[in-house]
Design a protein around this motif. Structure first.
Motif: not given
Length: 114
Positions: A5-12, A16-20, A105-114
């Motif tokens: 898995a890939s594509g996680g991250g920090l977003v406001q 948008s984010l795209r995971l695969s 799969g191993k988890g991928t962290l998605v953080t939605v924060s300003s």
């Protein structure tokens, strides 16, 4: 069988984010594949899954914002997440049911924060 898995991250918020998620190993094709998520202090929940034939199940909380697509040749699924909200913050896990066996799969962290 491995799920990469890939594509996680920090977003406001509103972003948008795209995971695969790609399944590799000795597989012919997957039966069901998609994404679950687990927020702190909460149970893991379904986000969106698809069958190999294309039947898609999307959680009510994700409908209209998240889109699940697949590439059967690559045994890969993609989760396009738009209009993200702080409540979407979680660890997202790829899941696949392949020949009767459930894989995570191993988890991928998605953080939605300003």
């Amino acid at each position: 069988v491995q799920l990469q898995a890939s594509g996680g991250g920090l977003v406001q918020p509103g972003g948008s984010l795209r995971l695969s998620c790609a399944a590799s190993g000795s597989i012919f094709n997957f039966n069901v594949m998609g994404w679950y998520r687990q927020a702190p202090g909460k149970q893991r929940e379904l986000v969106a899954v698809t069958t190999y034939g294309g039947n898609v199940n999307v959680a009510d909380s994700a409908k209209g914002r998240f889109t699940l697509s697949r590439d059967n040749r690559k045994n890969t699924v993609y989760l396009q997440m738009n209009s993200l909200k702080p409540e979407d913050t979680a660890v997202y896990y790829c899941n696949a049911l392949i020949q009767g066996v459930n894989y995570w799969g191993k988890g991928t962290l998605v953080t939605v924060s300003s």
